[in-house]
Each structure stands twice: as C-alpha cells, then as structure tokens.
Design a protein around this motif. Structure first.
Motif, PDB file in Angstrom:
ATOM      1  N   SER A  41      53.336  41.429 -23.457  1.00 52.10           N
ATOM      2  CA  SER A  41      52.629  40.594 -22.489  1.00 52.10           C
ATOM      3  C   SER A  41      51.138  40.901 -22.642  1.00 52.10           C
ATOM      4  O   SER A  41      50.505  41.497 -21.774  1.00 52.10           O
ATOM      5  CB  SER A  41      53.108  40.897 -21.064  1.00 52.10           C
ATOM      6  OG  SER A  41      54.495  40.692 -20.942  1.00 52.10           O
ATOM      7  N   ASN A  71      58.513  42.266 -22.479  1.00 51.26           N
ATOM      8  CA  ASN A  71      59.557  41.345 -22.056  1.00 51.26           C
ATOM      9  C   ASN A  71      60.703  41.373 -23.060  1.00 51.26           C
ATOM     10  O   ASN A  71      60.488  41.573 -24.254  1.00 51.26           O
ATOM     11  CB  ASN A  71      59.013  39.929 -21.858  1.00 51.26           C
ATOM     12  CG  ASN A  71      57.979  39.522 -22.874  1.00 51.26           C
ATOM     13  OD1 ASN A  71      57.129  40.302 -23.274  1.00 51.26           O
ATOM     14  ND2 ASN A  71      58.021  38.290 -23.308  1.00 51.26           N
ATOM     15  N   CYS A 128      61.673  38.163 -18.069  1.00 49.07           N
ATOM     16  CA  CYS A 128      60.224  37.928 -18.024  1.00 49.07           C
ATOM     17  C   CYS A 128      59.656  38.261 -16.654  1.00 49.07           C
ATOM     18  O   CYS A 128      58.620  37.736 -16.258  1.00 49.07           O
ATOM     19  CB  CYS A 128      59.908  36.483 -18.400  1.00 49.07           C
ATOM     20  SG  CYS A 128      60.672  35.241 -17.343  1.00 49.07           S
TER      21      CYS A 128
END
Length: 765
Positions: free
Chosen positions: A443, A614, A642
């Motif tokens: 991320s 994730n 997520c």
C-alpha cells in the motif's frame, strides 16, 4: 475489529464523483483539449532496433506549407533522464536502440501535413548488430546497447538472508524449475497523449493523461534543463493507466520541445501502433528459476530464486520492478532462509516499465507454481500448504517488511468455501482441475527517496460544502470518490457535499501520484488528517455558537450536535459563515499530510518498504479439451484483504479489472518480436480478453482492519492481477497433468505438452 457498517459514509455504495461527466461526455480527455492556434505533432521513429544516425536532413520537411516546426536532438540540451537511471534522451542522440525510438518530430497545422512532413525527413542510417535475448546479451562479445554497460548489465542483485545451504540440507523435499513470462501491454482505451504550451516567459504548461503529475514535472524539467517551477502539469481525464501513464516515455517532452520551437501549443497523441512500439512501457519479460525446500509437514524451509529480467533499451522503472519480483513474495509466506540473484539486462527492444503488479505477476507466475509442485510432491492439498505457511499479523519478512494486518488465512477459508474446494477435488471429472495461488502487495512503496507520503488541503465553503485540493490524480480507479468519502466521514458531511479539484502542480501541494496501490491508504490518510484539521476549526466556532465544549460535539449529515442533548445543533454552513463574517474572521481551511511508517531499503534492500500490506487468494476450476488444448475457466473465486472497503463499487471494479488483465496475461497476450521488431502491434493480432472470456466470478472481501490506514483501509488495485496466471496454470496441471512454463498458455503449448506426456508414458510402458 472495526467494520464499515459503523460508518456513515465510508463503505457505502455512493455515486462516483466524476461519473456524471464521464457518461455524458463532459469529461475532457487529451483529445478533447483545444487551445487557440494549436498545432498537431507527429514523430519520426527508428525503423531499426540498433543503428547509428550519420545525419538527419530536415530541410524538405521545414519547407512544406503548413509546417511550423521540425525538431531533432539538436533542439534539445541532450541531457539523459529516467526514473532511476538517466539513460534515455528526448530525441535520439547519435544512435537508436529500439524500433520505434523517437528520432525527430514535426508540428503542423493539421495531421495530414504533419504526416507528410515526417516522410520528407531524410536520415542516413548505419544499421548496427543488435541483441534481442537477455541471456545472450550478457555473454562476452555481445553487441553493447550502451557502451558504458559491460555485458549489457544494468543492475545486479545478490542477496542472502539466513543460511541457504543449511536450510536446503535440512529440507525433506526440494523442487526446482524455470518459468518464463512475456511482455504485456496496458492496452488502455486512451493512448498516451499531451498538449504542451510554451510561454515566452519560459514556462511550459502541459496537459497530460499522466498518473504521476509531480514526478512527471520533475522528469520533464530535468530533461528540458529548466527549474521545476517552470513546468506546470495539469491532469486531463485519463482513459486508463495501469502504470503505463507515469511519464517513463517521451511524448510530453517531444510536445514541449515542438511548442517551444513553434511558439504555439502542440497536441501529440500516440496512435495505437505507436503505443505498442514506444508508448506505454510494457511489463518486464523475465526468466525465473525457483528452488524451494520443504519439510515433510509442508513447511517451506528454503527459497532460492534467480531472475533474468529483460530491460529493453532503457531502464524506466525496471530496476525497482526487478527488485519486487525477486523479493516481494517473501512477505506472503513465513520462512527465513532466502537467496536472491537477479540481473537486469539491456536489449535492443522496447523499454519496459510499470504495469499493474509491478513485478509481482511475473514472480508469482513462477513461485506459486513451484509451491504447487511441492504440494504435489509431498501429497499435501495445495490449500493446506498455503495455510501451513501463510503470513499473519506481526510477521516480519526476511527483508524487514513488517506486517501490521494480515487476513491471508481468512482469505484461504473464504476461497475454500466459495469454491467448495474439498468436494470439488473429491468428485473431479476427467480433464477438469482446480488451481490456487496466494498473493501479497503493498500500500505504497518507499523508493523515490526517503518519502512515501501525500498531502491535501480542504477548504470549507460558506455554504457548508467542502473542496479537497489534491495533486493525486484520478486515472480511472475511483480514488477521488474514496477521498471524498473519507473527508465526508471525518467532517460529518453528506458525500454529495464534498468535491475534489483537478490535479494541477501549480495549484496543489506535492503528491507522488498513482502507483504501488498507494492512494486509498496514503492519500486517504492525508485527506483524513486535513479533514481533522478542518473539523477542529469547525468545532471551535460551533462550540461558541452552541455554548458547549468542542470535545462534546459531533457532526453528522451536515449538522453539528451537542452530545447528550435533544435537538441542540447548528448547520455546518452557518458555522462556516459565522467563522468568516466577523471581526478578524477567516475562512475554514485545513491541510494534512501523511508519510507511511516504512523504511527506505538499505544497500542490501533490507527495510520495511510499505506502511501496510494487502493480501489475497484466488482459485479457479478449469476444463481442458485434450483434443484441441482449449482451456475453459468454469469458475473463478477471489478473496481480498484490503482492510476497510471505502468505496465498494470501485473496489469491486478493481477486482474484476485485475482478473481480466490476469486472464489476458495467462492465456492470450504476447507481442511477437522478430529481431527487435514487433510484428503484431494492434488489437487484431494482440488479443486482450473481452466479455466472452470472463468466467463466472465469486468474490468476497475479508473482514479486515489496518490500524494505520484511514478508517482501517489499505490498498487493493494491483492485488488481483498478481497471482492469476499461476492459478490457471496450476489448475491446468491438476486437470491434465502437464505444466506450462512459458506465457501465454496457448492451446498449441498444451497440445504439445500432452503429446510429450503420452510419448513419455508409452516409452515407460
């Protein structure tokens, strides 16, 4: 664990903020931008993969009626530039290194005249020997793509964590095999394009369909030799990016040079063929050898990976992509002894670059098949092998990646249930099989200096509506809607009362842009912090009006309430006006920033590269026709971790889009290159999946919460591209007992493998 249901706006199926403009045709893409006296640009490209330019004669082109400018490298400062290595020029200097490289360009009053002028440019070429295979390019005596790169090696990695020799010695089962991926093109509906306008005061204003405005500004300023403040980038609407529109190419630079020489705005848009030849930098071709050691109980004891990556003629982002392919997967499963060897190699082919997954799809194509090999060798169900080794919250990878949230095991359980895995394996029909693979993605990624942050400003208007000022552009993934939802949630406003600005380097603070699945997590946190700043000012004023303490206030649906009272409230609009229209009044404006708690990797590439990771799991059921080699995907299931899902419609679209591109990567896509020259640069011969290729899909999001993310969110966009090719290949092996090791998996390859299998079985009998 926090859930989306507790929120007022976050997690709701709201209308996309730019949706109305897109469906009505009001969105302005590059093709829709027209400036007064604007000219059309065209580019002369190299027909040779490797050639010296003896001379260029542009006189005939310059004399053609309607031509306003012709440029070559002599019209530039000849400064090399690039994302990581400065090795490419705006226009070829001295020689060209791939078919399609920019040699000269023309600006004219219409496209036909520009095209005619291109044909009038005379180049005296000296063709040179080329090198088109990365392994051959590394051999002594091979032609050099760049004279200062011995053996054509752009970068080498040789890293060991733990004691790999001892770990393999302690393994009960060892598997090893080699897998080859293929270049894959982004195939966005809209090709790369730009409109450049040079002002006599020395400033360039460039409209671009780029994903990374401020990075584009830096690279363009570097190549042009001007201060960054003399380059303004304004994002147009973007018809798909997927990593390809991150200014690794020369389109905007050529337009800028033409505009400066012509003294007028210039529009330059790639044709589809140009997009294949020299536009979006395709996925890096890789040859990957994986060796895995397992204990009898299925635990992975050791991993040794060797990567040979084909850089093409210039580097773009391939150095970072190669690093991801070599190391990222070690954050998916728990083991400590790893050795990585990787070579990034120059060849006389189109430069490669960023594409959804950024190295992960190539690596997982190899590693997840090797894990499947180990599962079959051990006689353990592949889903159980994944469970035994799956990463968990608190895991620290051999390379220093710290996992603050992980629901990989939950994703495995979800896929198990959706596929009815054990039942389907038990009642398997002939030529039908199941395949599974896991994935991890980031991320955000700390690799452009020691910064992986974002910033935003929110202005609360006098009518109580908010405007987000952000340089994080929207490139089709829905992030602007997610940012509006985050701001609305924090401010207690209806999402309809929050707008977001167009991304513009002159009008917003610095932002890195869309890459590494970072925007919801990184820019979402920046927006949330900016909204918290605005809310603090809002509550201070509201507290005076409501005769209450700021800490006793809550905001909801555009009004501010005092907790524990009945009906005592004031509208956000009234508060904003009261704050402004008084003695020493001021508008309510707040800024926020966020830089993830990650670590810039050191010289051995050790460091926590992202603030959050994730995870996902995919499984497929396929049927293979043994007479034709055709593969039919009967069912596909996906589970994604997520964190909190901010914008469900956008998240679901990301899953479906990633799967579509993954199926193309697995089964149909592959540009054929003959001696450096692409032979199928069009949608007739380069086949991407259509609706009829999409299988029945069942998908679910894990119950997950990332403690460092905005309202618990983390990234998603690339996750569901990464493991798809391996999933399909594993399912084909389960169905008919042959493993395809080169992409794409065509019927011809399956038939050939089946014939070899039958011949081998006959010989044994």
């Amino acid at each position: 664990m926090a859930k989306a249901e507790k929120f007022s706006v976050v997690g709701r199926r709201v209308q996309r903020v730019e949706g109305f403009d897109k469906v009505t045709g009001d969105s302005k893409f590059i093709a829709d931008i027209f400036l007064p006296n604007m000219l059309v640009g065209k580019v002369l490209r190299s027909p040779f993969p490797h050639a010296r330019i003896r001379s260029i004669d542009t006189r005939k082109a310059e004399k053609l009626r309607g031509v306003r400018a012709v440029v070559t490298a002599e019209d530039t400062i000849k400064r090399p530039w690039g994302a990581f290595f400065a090795d490419q020029y705006i226009l070829s200097v001295g020689k060209t290194r791939y078919v399609g490289e920019e040699v000269a360009a023309v600006a004219a009053i219409d496209p036909d005249i520009a095209e005619e002028a291109i044909d009038l440019i005379e180049v005296d070429w000296e063709p040179l020997p080329g090198v088109f295979d990365a392994e051959e390019a590394m051999q002594d005596g091979a032609p050099l793509v760049h004279d200062d790169k011995p053996n054509n090696i752009a970068m080498t990695m040789d890293i060991e964590r733990g004691n790999i020799a001892q770990a393999f010695a302690e393994s009960d089962v060892i598997v090893e095999d080699t897998f080859q991926s293929m270049p894959q093109w982004h195939c966005s509906i809209e090709t790369i394009g730009s409109v450049a306008e040079y002002s006599p005061n020395g400033k360039y204003t460039i409209y671009m369909n780029t994903q990374t405005l401020f990075n584009a500004r830096y690279r363009i300023a570097t190549a042009l030799g001007v201060p960054e403040t003399d380059v303004r980038i304004i994002q147009s609407a973007v018809g798909g990016g997927f990593g390809g529109k991150s200014c690794d190419d020369n389109n905007a630079l050529v337009a800028a040079v033409l505009s400066r020489k012509a003294g007028k705005p210039v529009k330059l848009i790639n044709t589809r063929e140009e997009e294949f030849l020299a536009g979006c930098r395709p996925r890096v071709f890789m040859k990957i050898t994986v060796k895995l050691g397992f204990k009898k109980d299925g635990r992975i004891r050791a991993k040794h990976i060797k990567v040979i990556a084909d850089n093409g003629a210039y580097s773009a982002k391939a150095p970072a992509i190669t690093g991801v392919a070599a190391m990222r997967h070690d954050t998916c499963y728990k083991y400590s002894d790893v050795k990585t060897e990787a070579h990034l190699v120059y060849t006389n082919k189109i430069p490669t670059g960023a594409f959804r997954g950024f190295g992960n799809p190539s690596a997982e194509w190899a590693v997840e098949q090797a894990i499947d090999l180990g599962a079959h060798e051990l006689g353990i169900d592949p889903i159980e092998i994944a469970r035994i080794n799956a990463a968990e919250t608190g895991y620290v990878s051999p390379h220093g990646n710290r996992v603050t949230s992980c629901e990989l095991k939950q994703c495995l359980d979800m896929v198990d249930k959706m596929m009815d895995w054990k039942t389907q394996r038990a009642k398997r029909e002939p030529n039908t099989g199941l395949g599974l693979a896991c994935t991890v993605h980031v991320s955000g990624k700390r690799h452009f200096g020691d910064y992986d942050g974002s910033s935003a400003t929110i202005k609360l208007n006098e009518d109580g509506k908010a405007l987000i000022l952000s340089g994080e552009g929207e490139c089709g993934q829905g992030v602007h809607t997610a940012m509006c939802q985050i701001a609305a949630e924090e401010l207690g406003l209806p999402v309809e009362d929050v707008e977001i600005s167009r991304a513009d380097t002159d009008l917003t603070t610095f932002c890195l842009g869309a890459f590494a699945s970072r925007l919801t997590y990184v820019s979402g946190n920046a927006v949330k912090n900016a909204a918290a700043n605005v809310k603090q000012q809002l509550f201070q004023q509201a507290a005076e009006m409501l005769e209450a303490n700021p800490e006793d206030l809550i905001a909801n649906d555009g009004r501010i309430f005092v907790t524990g009272t009945q009906g005592k409230s004031v509208s956000v609009a009234d508060v904003a006006r009261a704050r402004l229209f008084r003695h020493n009044g001021a508008p309510i404006v707040g800024s926020g920033s966020f830089d993830a708690d990650s670590v810039l990797p050191d010289s051995t590439r050790f460091g926590n590269e992202s603030g959050a990771y994730n995870y996902g799991v995919q499984a497929a059921q396929v049927r293979v026709d043994p007479e034709t080699g055709q593969v039919e995907i009967l069912k596909f299931v996906i589970a994604s971790d997520c964190g909190t899902v901010i914008y469900p419609l956008g998240a679901e679209g990301q899953v479906e889009g990633g799967l579509s591109q993954g199926i193309g990567y697995a089964l149909t896509e592959g540009l054929q290159i003959d001696e450096g020259k692409p032979v199928n640069p069009n949608f007739s011969d380069y086949r991407i999946p259509s609706m009829r290729d999409m299988p029945p899909l069942q998908h679910a999001f894990a119950e997950s919460y990332e403690p460092t993310g905005p309202f618990g969110a983390k990234g998603l966009g690339e996750l569901n591209m990464d493991p798809t090719a391996a999933v399909i290949s594993n399912a084909i092996f389960d169905a008919v007992g042959v493993r395809i090791k080169t992409l794409p998996i065509t019927p011809e390859k399956i038939l050939r493998a089946l014939q070899e299998k039958r011949a081998s079985e006959s010989a044994k009998s």
